[in-house]
Design an enzyme around this catalytic site. Sequence first.
Site, mmCIF file in Angstrom:
data_model
loop_
_atom_site.group_PDB
_atom_site.id
_atom_site.type_symbol
_atom_site.label_atom_id
_atom_site.label_comp_id
_atom_site.label_asym_id
_atom_site.label_seq_id
_atom_site.Cartn_x
_atom_site.Cartn_y
_atom_site.Cartn_z
ATOM 1 N N LEU A 231 0.864 -1.191 0.000
ATOM 2 C CA LEU A 231 0.000 0.000 0.000
ATOM 3 C C LEU A 231 0.893 1.231 0.000
ATOM 4 C CD1 LEU A 231 -2.539 -0.761 2.902
ATOM 5 C CD2 LEU A 231 -2.995 -0.961 0.440
ATOM 6 N N HIS A 232 0.603 2.196 -0.858
ATOM 7 C CA HIS A 232 1.358 3.454 -0.762
ATOM 8 C C HIS A 232 0.608 4.662 -1.307
ATOM 9 C CE1 HIS A 232 2.121 2.539 -4.979
ATOM 10 N NE2 HIS A 232 2.465 3.791 -5.120
ATOM 11 N N ARG A 233 -0.578 4.461 -1.904
ATOM 12 C CA ARG A 233 -1.302 5.605 -2.478
ATOM 13 C C ARG A 233 -1.667 6.599 -1.384
ATOM 14 N NH1 ARG A 233 -0.266 5.569 -7.621
ATOM 15 N NH2 ARG A 233 -0.279 3.410 -8.256
ATOM 16 N N ASP A 308 -2.324 -1.452 -3.927
ATOM 17 C CA ASP A 308 -2.873 -0.291 -4.636
ATOM 18 C C ASP A 308 -1.880 0.166 -5.707
ATOM 19 O OD1 ASP A 308 -0.905 0.912 -3.088
ATOM 20 O OD2 ASP A 308 -2.285 2.123 -1.902
#
Length: 391
Positions: A231-233, A308
Amino acid sequence: MLVPAAGAGQPPSSGFQAETEPGPLLTITLLSVVGARPNFMKLAPLARAVTGRSGVRHVIVHTGQHYDAGMSDAFFQDLAIREPDYHLDVGSASHAQQTAAIMQRIEPVMVSERPDFVLVFGDVNSTVAAALVAAKLGIQIAHVEAGLRSRDWSMPEEINRVVTDRLSDLLFTPSRDGNANLLAEGVPSDRIHFVGNIMIDSLVYALPSARGLRAPDHYGLTGRPYVVATLHRPSNVDDATSLRALFRGLEAVARDLPVIFPLHPRTQGRIAAEGLVSGAGSDLRLIEPVGYLEMLSLVADATLVITDSGGLQEETTFLGVPCITVRENTERPITCLQGTNQLVSPARDALERAAREVFSNARRSPAEIERWDGRTAERIVGVLVGGEAYR
Ligand code: UD1
């Protein structure tokens, strides 16, 4: 934009050699700009395809948008990309500051190198910054991974994609929906080349070495089912409510199967700031970012990927690994229509439900997607140097 000195596929007039010398009379200079993790696997096949090719000079510029060893150097090593010719060391900052710093530092490089084409990749800030500078210097721009659209203007990447495509002279699309998007925006068809997905070139090239690494063994997961999560958005991790919901969702999934969760520095910081830890009975393993080969090895053998990321949607589709993308939209619809990807709301219950469904369903065989065949870089060089066309 100034009219370029030479058309696509026509080797332009820089670097003349004496008429009596054998070999090509003309040299074409390509200047590739990369900066962030997902750019590196798109550069690698291209760099390989032009290495040693007579009449082509390739200059590599690293903007320094990503700078941690695990976010940059590891990828150069794993993908055997040579040292960049220029490193701009811009580092992290707000979008305006970062984009402006890249523009200021790359302009003199382009002025002194005078490339025939500037090659930009994907949709990160380094991509749009380099495209803006090249356009104003009258240098032709080739965009690798053109035409993708999420139609979600809250994503910085969507702004970067649309602006970069608008400025580009050659648009290399990974899938036919990219062509349709560009044509609908009025891009002339002769600028668009459906060359396929260059990320898959890197995957095909590296898969045997990645499998040889046997990364699951290092996590005590030999022959066992497990999940990989990333996850990094900003929309998922910067907002505390979303981050908590997703973290609790992963924690719930990790009650069924071990979840390996390599953390992007942004996510690591946000998880620490929120004081999130997983509870007893949940095998959620937060680890440092992993290099390209280790990630590929983990993903190739995973039961499920939860992400994501854009690239992972494509890689899982190619490998036939089920993928849950915790976003409301995707710029890569082909991964849902033909591949193994599904969009799931970034909410705890929805994530848990979707993961359980994957665990109880039989795995499908991988889809064969047109021109995701490991030969995209070859086609791009064919267009740039050989005047080929891919419609
Ligand atoms: C960028 C891209 C995104 C891509 C992602 C892949 C933009 C707008 N976004 O997002 O499209 O999917 O890269 O990783 O270009 N940081 C470090 N070390 C690093 C790099 C970043 O600690 O080497 C931290 C910094 O706190 C930084 C934050 O991560 O502020 C975000 O980095 P940034 O490059 O701005 O955006 P990404 O989230 O990485």
